[in-house]
Design a protein around this motif. Structure first.
Motif, PDB file in Angstrom:
ATOM      1  N   LYS A  53       0.806  -1.223   0.000  1.00 58.41           N
ATOM      2  CA  LYS A  53       0.000   0.000   0.000  1.00 58.41           C
ATOM      3  C   LYS A  53       0.841   1.275   0.000  1.00 58.41           C
ATOM      4  N   ARG A  54       2.148   1.189   0.152  1.00 59.10           N
ATOM      5  CA  ARG A  54       2.979   2.394   0.217  1.00 59.10           C
ATOM      6  C   ARG A  54       3.069   3.060  -1.159  1.00 59.10           C
ATOM      7  N   PRO A  55       2.836   4.363  -1.230  1.00 56.24           N
ATOM      8  CA  PRO A  55       2.842   5.059  -2.528  1.00 56.24           C
ATOM      9  C   PRO A  55       4.151   4.895  -3.296  1.00 56.24           C
ATOM     10  N   GLU A  56       5.298   4.900  -2.563  1.00 55.49           N
ATOM     11  CA  GLU A  56       6.575   4.805  -3.256  1.00 55.49           C
ATOM     12  C   GLU A  56       6.767   3.433  -3.906  1.00 55.49           C
ATOM     13  N   VAL A  57       6.218   2.379  -3.271  1.00 62.69           N
ATOM     14  CA  VAL A  57       6.301   1.048  -3.856  1.00 62.69           C
ATOM     15  C   VAL A  57       5.297   0.915  -5.004  1.00 62.69           C
ATOM     16  N   ARG A  58       4.106   1.459  -4.822  1.00 64.74           N
ATOM     17  CA  ARG A  58       3.105   1.429  -5.889  1.00 64.74           C
ATOM     18  C   ARG A  58       3.637   2.079  -7.166  1.00 64.74           C
ATOM     19  N   ALA A  59       4.360   3.205  -6.987  1.00 66.38           N
ATOM     20  CA  ALA A  59       4.919   3.892  -8.156  1.00 66.38           C
ATOM     21  C   ALA A  59       5.926   3.009  -8.885  1.00 66.38           C
ATOM     22  N   LEU A  60       6.723   2.257  -8.126  1.00 67.36           N
ATOM     23  CA  LEU A  60       7.708   1.363  -8.735  1.00 67.36           C
ATOM     24  C   LEU A  60       7.041   0.223  -9.506  1.00 67.36           C
ATOM     25  N   MET A  61       5.806  -0.118  -9.106  1.00 66.63           N
ATOM     26  CA  MET A  61       5.122  -1.281  -9.686  1.00 66.63           C
ATOM     27  C   MET A  61       4.238  -0.935 -10.870  1.00 66.63           C
ATOM     28  N   ASP A  62       4.277   0.308 -11.327  1.00 65.72           N
ATOM     29  CA  ASP A  62       3.402   0.736 -12.431  1.00 65.72           C
ATOM     30  C   ASP A  62       3.546  -0.137 -13.682  1.00 65.72           C
ATOM     31  N   ASP A  63       4.775  -0.547 -13.985  1.00 63.03           N
ATOM     32  CA  ASP A  63       5.020  -1.316 -15.210  1.00 63.03           C
ATOM     33  C   ASP A  63       5.211  -2.810 -14.942  1.00 63.03           C
ATOM     34  N   ALA A  64       4.808  -3.262 -13.765  1.00 64.72           N
ATOM     35  CA  ALA A  64       4.985  -4.676 -13.415  1.00 64.72           C
ATOM     36  C   ALA A  64       4.126  -5.562 -14.310  1.00 64.72           C
ATOM     37  N   PRO A  65       4.607  -6.742 -14.684  1.00 69.02           N
ATOM     38  CA  PRO A  65       3.767  -7.683 -15.448  1.00 69.02           C
ATOM     39  C   PRO A  65       2.564  -8.103 -14.609  1.00 69.02           C
ATOM     40  N   LEU A  66       1.429  -8.331 -15.263  1.00 75.26           N
ATOM     41  CA  LEU A  66       0.196  -8.683 -14.569  1.00 75.26           C
ATOM     42  C   LEU A  66      -0.204 -10.116 -14.880  1.00 75.26           C
ATOM     43  N   MET A  67      -0.746 -10.784 -13.852  1.00 77.81           N
ATOM     44  CA  MET A  67      -1.122 -12.191 -13.991  1.00 77.81           C
ATOM     45  C   MET A  67      -2.149 -12.394 -15.095  1.00 77.81           C
ATOM     46  N   LEU A  68      -3.102 -11.475 -15.243  1.00 76.39           N
ATOM     47  CA  LEU A  68      -4.140 -11.643 -16.258  1.00 76.39           C
ATOM     48  C   LEU A  68      -3.575 -11.725 -17.668  1.00 76.39           C
ATOM     49  N   GLU A 117     -13.203  -5.434 -13.397  1.00 79.87           N
ATOM     50  CA  GLU A 117     -11.975  -6.230 -13.474  1.00 79.87           C
ATOM     51  C   GLU A 117     -10.811  -5.419 -12.912  1.00 79.87           C
ATOM     52  N   ASN A 118     -10.104  -5.992 -11.954  1.00 83.05           N
ATOM     53  CA  ASN A 118      -8.981  -5.313 -11.298  1.00 83.05           C
ATOM     54  C   ASN A 118      -7.750  -6.217 -11.359  1.00 83.05           C
ATOM     55  N   PRO A 119      -6.927  -6.101 -12.396  1.00 81.32           N
ATOM     56  CA  PRO A 119      -5.799  -7.035 -12.590  1.00 81.32           C
ATOM     57  C   PRO A 119      -4.698  -6.871 -11.552  1.00 81.32           C
ATOM     58  N   ARG A 120      -4.716  -5.790 -10.778  1.00 81.33           N
ATOM     59  CA  ARG A 120      -3.666  -5.580  -9.770  1.00 81.33           C
ATOM     60  C   ARG A 120      -4.087  -6.051  -8.377  1.00 81.33           C
ATOM     61  N   MET A 121      -5.263  -6.581  -8.259  1.00 84.41           N
ATOM     62  CA  MET A 121      -5.738  -7.012  -6.952  1.00 84.41           C
ATOM     63  C   MET A 121      -5.019  -8.280  -6.500  1.00 84.41           C
ATOM     64  N   VAL A 122      -4.546  -8.275  -5.269  1.00 83.61           N
ATOM     65  CA  VAL A 122      -3.934  -9.455  -4.645  1.00 83.61           C
ATOM     66  C   VAL A 122      -4.507  -9.576  -3.253  1.00 83.61           C
ATOM     67  N   ARG A 123      -5.146 -10.680  -2.945  1.00 83.38           N
ATOM     68  CA  ARG A 123      -5.664 -10.899  -1.594  1.00 83.38           C
ATOM     69  C   ARG A 123      -4.509 -11.168  -0.630  1.00 83.38           C
ATOM     70  N   GLY A 124      -4.755 -10.919   0.667  1.00 83.20           N
ATOM     71  CA  GLY A 124      -3.672 -11.004   1.632  1.00 83.20           C
ATOM     72  C   GLY A 124      -3.335 -12.390   2.138  1.00 83.20           C
ATOM     73  N   LEU A 125      -3.889 -13.438   1.512  1.00 84.29           N
ATOM     74  CA  LEU A 125      -3.637 -14.806   1.946  1.00 84.29           C
ATOM     75  C   LEU A 125      -3.059 -15.597   0.784  1.00 84.29           C
ATOM     76  N   ASP A 126      -2.100 -16.471   1.079  1.00 82.54           N
ATOM     77  CA  ASP A 126      -1.336 -17.141   0.029  1.00 82.54           C
ATOM     78  C   ASP A 126      -2.089 -18.237  -0.707  1.00 82.54           C
ATOM     79  N   TYR A 127      -3.207 -18.738  -0.137  1.00 82.85           N
ATOM     80  CA  TYR A 127      -3.797 -19.930  -0.728  1.00 82.85           C
ATOM     81  C   TYR A 127      -4.666 -19.666  -1.958  1.00 82.85           C
ATOM     82  N   TYR A 128      -4.907 -18.418  -2.310  1.00 85.34           N
ATOM     83  CA  TYR A 128      -5.817 -18.142  -3.423  1.00 85.34           C
ATOM     84  C   TYR A 128      -5.229 -18.500  -4.774  1.00 85.34           C
ATOM     85  N   THR A 129      -6.070 -19.070  -5.642  1.00 81.26           N
ATOM     86  CA  THR A 129      -5.738 -19.382  -7.032  1.00 81.26           C
ATOM     87  C   THR A 129      -6.946 -19.021  -7.883  1.00 81.26           C
ATOM     88  N   LYS A 130      -6.695 -18.854  -9.171  1.00 82.95           N
ATOM     89  CA  LYS A 130      -7.787 -18.588 -10.118  1.00 82.95           C
ATOM     90  C   LYS A 130      -8.653 -17.402  -9.649  1.00 82.95           C
TER      91      LYS A 130
END
Length: 420
Positions: free
Chosen positions: A208-223, A250-263
């Motif tokens: 959630k940190r703005p400085e990290v979010r800015a770095l992730m603008d061009d990150a590859p997306l799972m979708l 549709e929110n391709p940058r969404m990541v839930r806070g638990l590791d077990y999620y798939t699909k």
């Protein structure tokens, strides 16, 4: 003498707000019952290893937020931080995975996370959850999402949105993980974030940190890297949501806070709650059961926040539930009348009438004030002269209209009056 207060970050619910709390919890659970989900009651604490293995060592929940301690037998136990791992443990232990599938279960109750308390973020949080275990069917994913949406809509909520995405599975996530790690390796991340990236690079997308979010603008997306089969699954889920009339974003940058999620992964967000805007979410967790020692069966579910949903209702000016505590308030004038009304209270309550009584020897004026404050529609007034005449006075508090009712007909007359 020192007084006591509730633990920090643990809300109390008491009348009249508690009526709305109960109404929210019931509204969120009812759509699950209508879809054939059976209730499961889970332990409030479990072995620490269950959550460490099921939720994920790299998550904030496990690494920072769990209430873990050794019991008197020197076993490490943890107050449950979420519901899915406990449900899966119960499904495996009691053989529900060997019966009719999917095993469809719902639950409700408190969960515990050591977080910095603020509005909408509590150390004891209340949730309603569902889990559908044993069948990998996109229609089931859509059903689970629609159940949550129906609960929110039944409360009259309109200011929320549903975000969905796909986090891939074992066929495509490893390749995507490599691409994401290669991207992260080039970024000037701090040591803690670098460690997190090595454990689970997807978690950096959730920073959630703005400085990290800015770095992730061009990150590859799972979708953009889903395998054909996973892509087809995701498209089918969206199609079934359309069939169900459930609107989504549709929110391709969404990541839930638990590791077990798939699909399929999803979150309900309310814009009126500030930074703590998530009111519920969930997704599919293929592989979790096998990871916890069971069969290689899939599952999908959600957890909805009762506390935050109540805050969302308040933000929209909604007051769920009946905040009145009784329908009829008894006003006895004298000890003989009090004894008679005490007896009538049992008959009225047995007939489904919410009945309260003026206790403590109050006079007529004080008892009628109490009747007004109770929210009752009617006051049932009984004095010595009324007893001699064999009647009680049924007074409609909103209008002041009053009628004499034979004592033998009180229950029938009150029921008819309340049905009007």
């Amino acid at each position: 003498m020192t007084s006591f207060s509730a633990p920090k970050g643990v809300p109390d619910y008491f009348p009249p707000t508690s009526a709305s709390f109960l109404a929210v919890r019931e509204a969120l659970a009812e759509p699950a019952r209508l879809a054939g989900y059976g209730y499961v009651e889970l332990p409030v604490f479990e072995e620490t290893a269950l959550f460490a293995r099921g939720v994920g060592e790299s998550t904030d929940v496990v690494s920072k937020e769990m209430y873990s301690f050794n019991d008197r037998g020197e076993r490490s136990v943890t107050l449950r931080p979420e519901g899915t791992a406990g449900v899966m443990r119960a499904v495996i232990e009691h053989g529900l995975d060997r019966g009719q599938l999917p095993a469809k279960l719902y639950y409700a109750g408190p969960f515990f996370r050591y977080e910095r308390p603020q509005a909408g973020r509590y150390r004891q949080l209340q949730q309603v959850g569902v889990e559908a275990v044993g069948v990998d069917d996109p229609a089931l994913d859509a059903e689970v999402i629609a159940i949550a949406d129906a609960g929110f809509r039944s409360l009259g909520l309109t200011g929320y949105r549903l975000d969905i995405t796909s986090l891939g599975d074992g066929s495509d996530r490893p390749q995507y993980r490599e691409k994401l790690q290669a991207f992260l390796a080039k970024l000037p991340l701090d040591e803690a974030t670098r460690t997190r990236a090595n454990l689970n690079p997807l978690r950096v997308l959730d920073d959630k940190r703005p400085e990290v979010r800015a770095l992730m603008d061009d990150a590859p997306l799972m979708l953009d890297h889903l395998a054909a089969e996973t892509r087809a699954h995701y498209e089918q889920v969206k199609g079934y949501l359309d069939d169900l009339g459930v609107k989504f974003t549709e929110n391709p940058r969404m990541v839930r806070g638990l590791d077990y999620y798939t699909k399929t992964t999803f979150e309900f967000v309310h814009d009126g709650l500030g930074s703590q805007s998530g009111i519920g979410g969930g997704g599919r967790y293929d592989g979790l059961m096998e990871q916890l020692g069971g069969q290689p069966l899939s599952g999908v579910g959600f957890g909805l926040g009762v506390d935050r949903t109540l805050l969302a209702c308040q933000a929209e000016g909604l007051t769920p539930g009946d905040v009145t505590r009784c329908d009829v308030y008894g006003v006895p004038l004298g000890e003989t009348a009090k004894s008679r009304l005490v007896g009538l209270s049992g008959e009225l309550r047995a007939a489904g009438v919410r009945f309260d009584l003026a206790y403590g020897g109050r006079g007529m004026k004080g008892a009628m004030k109490a009747a007004d404050k109770s929210g009752a529609r009617y006051a049932l007034v009984l004095g010595e002269r009324d007893i001699e005449a064999g009647v009680a006075q049924l007074k409609e508090l909103a209008t002041g209209d009053q009628q004499a009712v034979p004592l033998t007909d009180v229950v029938t007359t009150v029921r008819k009056a309340l049905d009007r």
